[in-house]
Design an enzyme around this catalytic site. Structure first.
Site, PDB file in Angstrom:
ATOM      1  N   GLU A 244      34.970  20.502 123.467  1.00 22.84           N
ATOM      2  CA  GLU A 244      36.040  19.496 123.659  1.00 22.84           C
ATOM      3  C   GLU A 244      35.657  18.456 124.717  1.00 22.84           C
ATOM      4  O   GLU A 244      36.346  17.464 124.884  1.00 22.84           O
ATOM      5  CB  GLU A 244      37.368  20.180 124.012  1.00 22.84           C
TER       6      GLU A 244
ATOM      7  N   CYS B  81      33.657  28.846 126.572  1.00 18.23           N
ATOM      8  CA  CYS B  81      33.244  29.025 127.971  1.00 18.23           C
ATOM      9  C   CYS B  81      33.595  30.435 128.452  1.00 18.23           C
ATOM     10  O   CYS B  81      33.065  31.409 127.967  1.00 18.23           O
ATOM     11  CB  CYS B  81      33.857  27.940 128.853  1.00 18.23           C
TER      12      CYS B  81
ATOM     13  N   HIS C 180      31.364  23.432 126.362  1.00 19.90           N
ATOM     14  CA  HIS C 180      32.713  22.921 126.076  1.00 19.90           C
ATOM     15  C   HIS C 180      32.626  21.875 124.974  1.00 19.90           C
ATOM     16  O   HIS C 180      32.392  20.701 125.269  1.00 19.90           O
ATOM     17  CB  HIS C 180      33.302  22.262 127.324  1.00 19.90           C
TER      18      HIS C 180
END
Lengths: 220, 286
Positions: free
Chosen positions: A199, A83, A197
């Site tokens: 994650e 990001c 992202h």
């Protein structure tokens, strides 16, 4: 015991723990640190980040992390940006006037326009899932941590600014938002960075972490 | 042109329990929030939203435990709201593992908290929830405390102000429709989505997939928060045997709501895709 020292660089912004959780879920211990010494002897570094480019750049300068991070990247060891951690790699951002980035990748960070080319309203920030696609001129996924990801998979994005690399050869994926095609991940030598992202991108995102962590463990 | 719609299960939490009411009142215990959240994750939920409906300043340990366990196991964004009053409250919830926080009462009392929080944590981290009750003259007013306190604030101008102060997103709750299954207040959603350029999450009224499609197509919502439709669908597949605390009469009775069709996330998303709405359907199974 894993003998790999993976440092998640803490510069005061961003959700570091979600990155740490995924690594742990995959069986890798990480160290969240803002200490230059940890950068100096790290085997791999992850640069996360949520928020504004200028705040992040200022904070990295204040903490004296800019040149240690540049040194780390030029050492050729594996680096992952997420990001804002991808945007910071670029030369400059137009956010709040011009701010200087790390200048690892030539190019600039631009704001999404509020109106698209077709006169459509563009909601900013882009918040949500969007598809990533391979490009003809860019890096091929088979040579990257995206090798197991299917073309057109959805990833989770949160951003108001996007990267525009000067050289298309470093583009790993592109994404289209409201008619605007932009670079959503890059790969240049040891540097791998994503606007989305992973994650927060459920199973496919975890897959990207798995691939990268596996790659850096076997390359040594 | 891509603008992918999100379906966000909203879980109202009271102590250790998932609860659900009507018009945000009359809460019934449905089960453990983590169990529902995990099921929704596996079904392809795009995000999760936890609302602490008791919102007391003390005794939040069970909420922090729930947030922390969720963040360690479920890899999609989590928004947490309910009773967050200060920058420290926000920081604590983010530290526990939330990705975003939602503010309502605190923001109406002191709108500057939106600016302070968005500067400190990034605007995309700060979500402003607006709980709206339609007045007899057709105007829309913002309420706080689960629709109990009239703030006298007009909802549409408040949405605009929240955006200017740095809110990255707006959750728009129609208290009139919440928990009823009678469909969204499309006029309200349209007014707000026209007034702001940040994404708007519509909440309150989903009784069937057609309602959700309408909030998106006619209202212009970027995401929809769904509770009853999903919860009753999943609760029906389980037994109330392990629930002992709180108001469990509803669970034990085995009743359902005639106006709310139970649906899974996958069913809702398939309906949307069949109606030409772009949304992600999880292509993995557990």
């Amino acid at each position: 015991m894993q003998d790999l020292k993976i440092v998640i660089l803490d510069y005061g912004l961003g959700n570091l723990f979600s990155v740490q959780h995924v690594c742990k879920h995959l069986g890798y211990e990480t160290l969240v640190s803002h200490d230059r010494k940890d950068l100096a002897d790290a085997d791999a570094v992850i640069l996360p980040g949520v928020g504004a480019f200028r705040d992040a750049a200022d904070s990295m300068h204040e903490r004296g992390l800019v040149s240690p991070l540049k040194d780390f990247i030029s050492s050729g060891k594996p680096f992952m940006g997420v990001c804002l951690g991808m945007q910071l790699l670029f030369s400059e951002s137009e956010e709040f006037g011009s701010s200087e980035g790390l200048n690892i990748i030539e190019g600039s960070i631009k704001k999404f326009p509020s109106v698209g080319e077709a006169g459509n309203k563009i909601r900013v920030p882009q918040i949500g899932w969007n598809r990533i696609k391979e490009t003809e001129k860019g890096v091929k996924w088979k040579d990257s941590p995206l090798h197991s990801i299917e073309e057109g998979s959805y990833m989770y994005f949160v951003h108001s600014y996007y990267a525009k690399p000067a050289n298309e050869a470093c583009i790993l994926s592109v994404t289209e938002y409201e008619g605007l095609n932009y670079c959503s991940s890059v790969k240049q030598d040891n540097v791998f960075a994503m606007q989305f992202h992973p994650e927060k991108s459920a199973e496919h995102g975890i897959g990207i972490y798995r691939n990268w962590l596996k790659e850096i463990s076997t390359d040594r | 042109m891509t603008n992918t719609i999100r379906i966000i299960p909203r879980l109202d939490i009271k102590g250790p329990n998932l609860v659900k009411g009507i018009h945000l009142e009359g809460l019934r215990v449905l089960g453990k929030p983590e169990e529902f959240a995990k099921h929704y994750y596996e079904q392809g939920a795009d995000e999760l939203m936890y609302m602490d409906v008791v919102a007391s300043l003390y005794g939040r340990n069970s909420l922090f435990d729930i947030i922390s366990r969720t963040a360690k196991e479920l890899f999609i964004p989590l928004t947490v709201g309910g009773g967050l009053r200060t920058i420290d409250d926000i920081k604590n919830v983010l530290r526990a593992g939330a990705d975003k926080v939602s503010l309502n009462t605190a923001a109406i009392k002191d709108p500057q908290i939106i600016r302070q929080a968005s500067l400190k944590f990034g605007c995309s981290t700060i979500v402003v929830t607006i709980e709206v009750i339609r007045q007899s003259d057709g105007s829309y007013l913002a309420f706080t405390d689960n629709g109990r306190e009239d703030t006298g604030v007009e909802a549409i101008s408040w949405a605009r102000q929240a955006e200017e102060l740095g809110a990255g997103e707006i959750v728009l709750t129609s208290v009139d429709r919440e928990g009823t299954g009678t469909g969204f207040d499309i006029e309200l959603i349209k007014k707000i989505t026209d007034a702001v350029s940040v994404p708007v999450i519509a909440h309150g009224g989903a009784g069937k997939p057609g309602h959700i499609a309408s909030a998106i197509k006619d209202g212009g919502a970027s995401a929809v928060a769904v509770a009853s439709t999903l919860h009753y669908g999943y609760a029906a597949t389980r037994t109330a045997g392990n629930q002992t605390e709180g108001n469990t009469e509803f669970l034990k009775s085995g009743r359902t709501f005639s106006k709310i069709e139970p649906h899974s996330i996958r069913e809702i998303k398939e309906y949307l895709v069949n109606n030409e709405i772009d949304t992600r359907i999880a292509d993995y199974t557990f």
